[in-house]
Design an enzyme around this catalytic site. Sequence first.
Site, PDB file in Angstrom:
ATOM      1  N   CYS A  90      52.177  38.440  74.767  1.00  0.00           N
ATOM      2  CA  CYS A  90      53.206  38.854  73.804  1.00  0.00           C
ATOM      3  C   CYS A  90      54.549  38.232  74.169  1.00  0.00           C
ATOM      4  O   CYS A  90      54.771  37.886  75.320  1.00  0.00           O
ATOM      5  CB  CYS A  90      53.376  40.376  73.822  1.00  0.00           C
ATOM      6  SG  CYS A  90      51.938  41.307  73.268  1.00  0.00           S
ATOM      7  N   CYS A 167      46.279  47.105  77.712  1.00  0.00           N
ATOM      8  CA  CYS A 167      47.009  46.220  76.792  1.00  0.00           C
ATOM      9  C   CYS A 167      47.471  47.032  75.586  1.00  0.00           C
ATOM     10  O   CYS A 167      46.669  47.652  74.898  1.00  0.00           O
ATOM     11  CB  CYS A 167      46.109  45.068  76.351  1.00  0.00           C
ATOM     12  SG  CYS A 167      46.882  44.055  75.080  1.00  0.00           S
ATOM     13  N   GLU A 341      32.567  26.717  54.560  1.00  0.00           N
ATOM     14  CA  GLU A 341      32.844  27.077  55.958  1.00  0.00           C
ATOM     15  C   GLU A 341      32.004  26.197  56.874  1.00  0.00           C
ATOM     16  O   GLU A 341      30.859  25.879  56.565  1.00  0.00           O
ATOM     17  CB  GLU A 341      32.514  28.566  56.134  1.00  0.00           C
ATOM     18  CG  GLU A 341      32.319  29.050  57.544  1.00  0.00           C
ATOM     19  CD  GLU A 341      33.566  28.936  58.424  1.00  0.00           C
ATOM     20  OE1 GLU A 341      34.671  29.266  57.969  1.00  0.00           O
ATOM     21  OE2 GLU A 341      33.407  28.493  59.576  1.00  0.00           O
ATOM     22  N   ASP A 389      42.415  28.714  53.553  1.00  0.00           N
ATOM     23  CA  ASP A 389      42.854  29.549  54.681  1.00  0.00           C
ATOM     24  C   ASP A 389      42.454  28.823  55.966  1.00  0.00           C
ATOM     25  O   ASP A 389      41.569  29.263  56.696  1.00  0.00           O
ATOM     26  CB  ASP A 389      42.164  30.922  54.563  1.00  0.00           C
ATOM     27  CG  ASP A 389      42.593  31.891  55.657  1.00  0.00           C
ATOM     28  OD1 ASP A 389      43.515  31.556  56.421  1.00  0.00           O
ATOM     29  OD2 ASP A 389      41.998  32.986  55.726  1.00  0.00           O
ATOM     30  N   CYS A 416      48.269  30.293  59.068  1.00  0.00           N
ATOM     31  CA  CYS A 416      48.681  30.961  60.306  1.00  0.00           C
ATOM     32  C   CYS A 416      49.646  30.092  61.097  1.00  0.00           C
ATOM     33  O   CYS A 416      49.924  30.378  62.246  1.00  0.00           O
ATOM     34  CB  CYS A 416      47.464  31.364  61.130  1.00  0.00           C
ATOM     35  SG  CYS A 416      46.319  30.018  61.403  1.00  0.00           S
TER      36      CYS A 416
HETATM   37  N1  SAH Z   1      39.122  33.040  55.164  1.00  0.00           N
HETATM   38  C1  SAH Z   1      38.448  33.607  56.306  1.00  0.00           C
HETATM   39  C2  SAH Z   1      38.475  32.711  57.550  1.00  0.00           C
HETATM   40  C3  SAH Z   1      39.766  32.061  57.892  1.00  0.00           C
HETATM   41  S1  SAH Z   1      39.877  31.342  59.497  1.00  0.00           S
HETATM   42  C4  SAH Z   1      39.029  34.972  56.643  1.00  0.00           C
HETATM   43  O1  SAH Z   1      40.152  35.276  56.261  1.00  0.00           O
HETATM   44  O2  SAH Z   1      38.322  35.750  57.290  1.00  0.00           O
HETATM   45  C5  SAH Z   1      39.527  29.672  59.245  1.00  0.00           C
HETATM   46  C6  SAH Z   1      38.066  29.368  59.100  1.00  0.00           C
HETATM   47  O3  SAH Z   1      37.942  27.959  58.920  1.00  0.00           O
HETATM   48  C7  SAH Z   1      37.185  29.708  60.293  1.00  0.00           C
HETATM   49  O4  SAH Z   1      36.114  30.478  59.861  1.00  0.00           O
HETATM   50  C8  SAH Z   1      36.717  28.345  60.826  1.00  0.00           C
HETATM   51  O5  SAH Z   1      35.403  28.396  61.354  1.00  0.00           O
HETATM   52  C9  SAH Z   1      36.766  27.508  59.581  1.00  0.00           C
HETATM   53  N2  SAH Z   1      36.931  26.062  59.760  1.00  0.00           N
HETATM   54  C10 SAH Z   1      37.593  25.432  60.765  1.00  0.00           C
HETATM   55  N3  SAH Z   1      37.584  24.103  60.568  1.00  0.00           N
HETATM   56  C11 SAH Z   1      36.899  23.879  59.410  1.00  0.00           C
HETATM   57  C12 SAH Z   1      36.560  22.706  58.682  1.00  0.00           C
HETATM   58  N4  SAH Z   1      36.925  21.495  59.086  1.00  0.00           N
HETATM   59  N5  SAH Z   1      35.865  22.857  57.533  1.00  0.00           N
HETATM   60  C13 SAH Z   1      35.500  24.080  57.092  1.00  0.00           C
HETATM   61  N6  SAH Z   1      35.794  25.216  57.746  1.00  0.00           N
HETATM   62  C14 SAH Z   1      36.486  25.134  58.895  1.00  0.00           C
END
Ligand code: SAH
Length: 466
Positions: A90, A167, A341, A389, A416
Site C-alpha cells: 500500500c 493485512c 479471452e 478491459d 486499470c
Molecule cells: N473483463 C474481465 C477480465 C479483465 S482482466 C473481468 O472484468 O473480469 C483482463 C483479461 O485479459 C484477463 O482475463 C487476461 O487473461 C486477458 N488477456 C490478457 N492478454 C490478452 C490478450 N492478448 N488477448 C486476449 N485476452 C487477454
Amino acid sequence: MFHVKQSEYPVRLGEVLDLTITGYTSEGQGVARVEGLAVFVRGAIRGETVRAKIVHLGHTAAYGDLLEVLVPSPHRVKPGCPAASRCGGCVFWHMDYEEELSAKSQRVLDALNRIGGANLEHVDIVPSPAVTGYRNKAQYPVAMEQGKAVAGFFRPRSHQVVDVGRCRIQGSAADRAKDVIVRWMREFHVPAYDEKTHKGLVRHIYVRTASATGQVMVCLVVNGDRIPQESTLVENLLKNVDNLGTVLLSIHKKPGNAVLGDKFVTLYGPGYLEDTLCGLQFRLSPRSFYQVNHDQAEQLYAGALEMAKLTGQERAVDLYCGTGTISLVLAKRVKEVIGVEIIEAAVADAWENARRNGIQNAAFRCADASKAAQDLAAEGKKPDVIVVDPPRKGVDEQVAEAMAEMAPEKIVYISCDPATLARDVKRLGERGYALKQVRAYDMFPRCAHVETAAVLQKKLPCEGEL
Ligand code: SAH
C-alpha cells in the site's frame, strides 16, 4: 521532463532539503520540484513542506527519503496499518481517503489531458464501498529468514519478504490460511523457494475468497510436483479456515517473477471457487482473472454499462473477457455478445458461467485479442458496441485498428492504467472516436492503482470532443 545529465542535477546524493510537495507520481509518492527537477518522496502529501534526504538519482528524477514533515497537510492521518512503512503493498495509509481519491482522479485527468489530448476539467471518482478488508485475493511471497519460513509482502522496491501479520486490506481468511501454511512449513521443515538459487519448494501462497458465499480457495505455488505431509496441511487448513472450499497446488518450476504455474493439482474440493456478481453465478478457476474488490466491481460494471446507454438491440463484443463477467452482465442488456479471452481455463469458465445462468446469447472465443479482433473484422462482424478491459499494457495498435474497422457506434473502455488508457484514447481518436464520458473507480483503496471507465463514440462529421 528533465534533460540534463545526473552530474548536473541541482541536488546531490545525501543532500538534505526542505521541499514543497505539489502532486503525486503514478506510484503515489509526493512530487516536489527543485529548479525543474522532480524529486519523489514516499509518504509525503500534496501541500506539505517536508525535509527529505536525497537517496537516489534516477534518469529523469531524484528520490528522497522523508525525514520530517515540517508543515503537515490537514489530510495527514496516523496510518491505520502498523506495517505501512515496511510493506510495499500500500502507499496511501498516511493520508485520509478524501485526499487519496483526489490524487487518483487527478492522475486520470492528467493522463487523459497530457497523453490522450483530451481537454477535461474534472474526472469523477467513485469511492470504494469498503476501504479495508475489501480484497478477495492475496498472493503472499514466501521466503526463508534466518532459517525460518516467512510469508507476507515485499518491502518497498525490494524482494525482501516482510511478515505483515494481519493485512488490513485483505479479508481475514487469507491471513489465517497463510499462518497455517507457515506453521506447517516450520513444523515439517519445508523450505521456501529461493529465487536466486532456484532451489526450495514453496514460492507463493495464493488465497481467493468468494464474497457472496464466503467460500475460500487456497493454492500453494510450488517448485516441484508434490508437497510433504500433504494430508496434514489439508487437515490443518480445514480446521482453521472457515468455509474452506478447495485446496490446490500450482506447479511452477520455471524461474522468473510469474506468480502462478500452468499446471494445477487439486488436493481438496472441486478445484475452483463459486461467487455471485451482479446477480449472476460465476465459477472461477485459479488461473482466471477476477476483480479483487467485489462490491466495487459490481459498481464498475453497472456504471460502465449505464454509461453505454444500451437499448437492448445491440450486438456486442467483449475483448479481454476473463470468465465472462462483463459479457454475461451485457448479455442481459443486448441482443448478443461475443467474448474473447486468451486464457483457456477462463474461456471454459465463461462457457460454464453462461450455462449456469441460463444465458444463450453469449459466445466465447479463446484467442489473442488482436487476432480475434482481426478475425471478427474480416468476418464482416459489425458490432454496435465493443467493450475492452485489457491488462495494464492496454490494447495494441492492431486491436485499435481492428476495432475501428468493425466501426461500432460505441467503445466502452475499462482500464486499470490511466497512462495506457490515455494513449489508446488518442489512437482511437485518430481513427474517428471521440471521448464522451469518463469516470474513475477506486478499486484498490490504499494502493496506487486506479480503475477507469470511458465511453468513446464514433465521431459525426464536424463533431467536437469533450
Ligand atoms: N473483463 C474481465 C477480465 C479483465 S482482466 C473481468 O472484468 O473480469 C483482463 C483479461 O485479459 C484477463 O482475463 C487476461 O487473461 C486477458 N488477456 C490478457 N492478454 C490478452 C490478450 N492478448 N488477448 C486476449 N485476452 C487477454
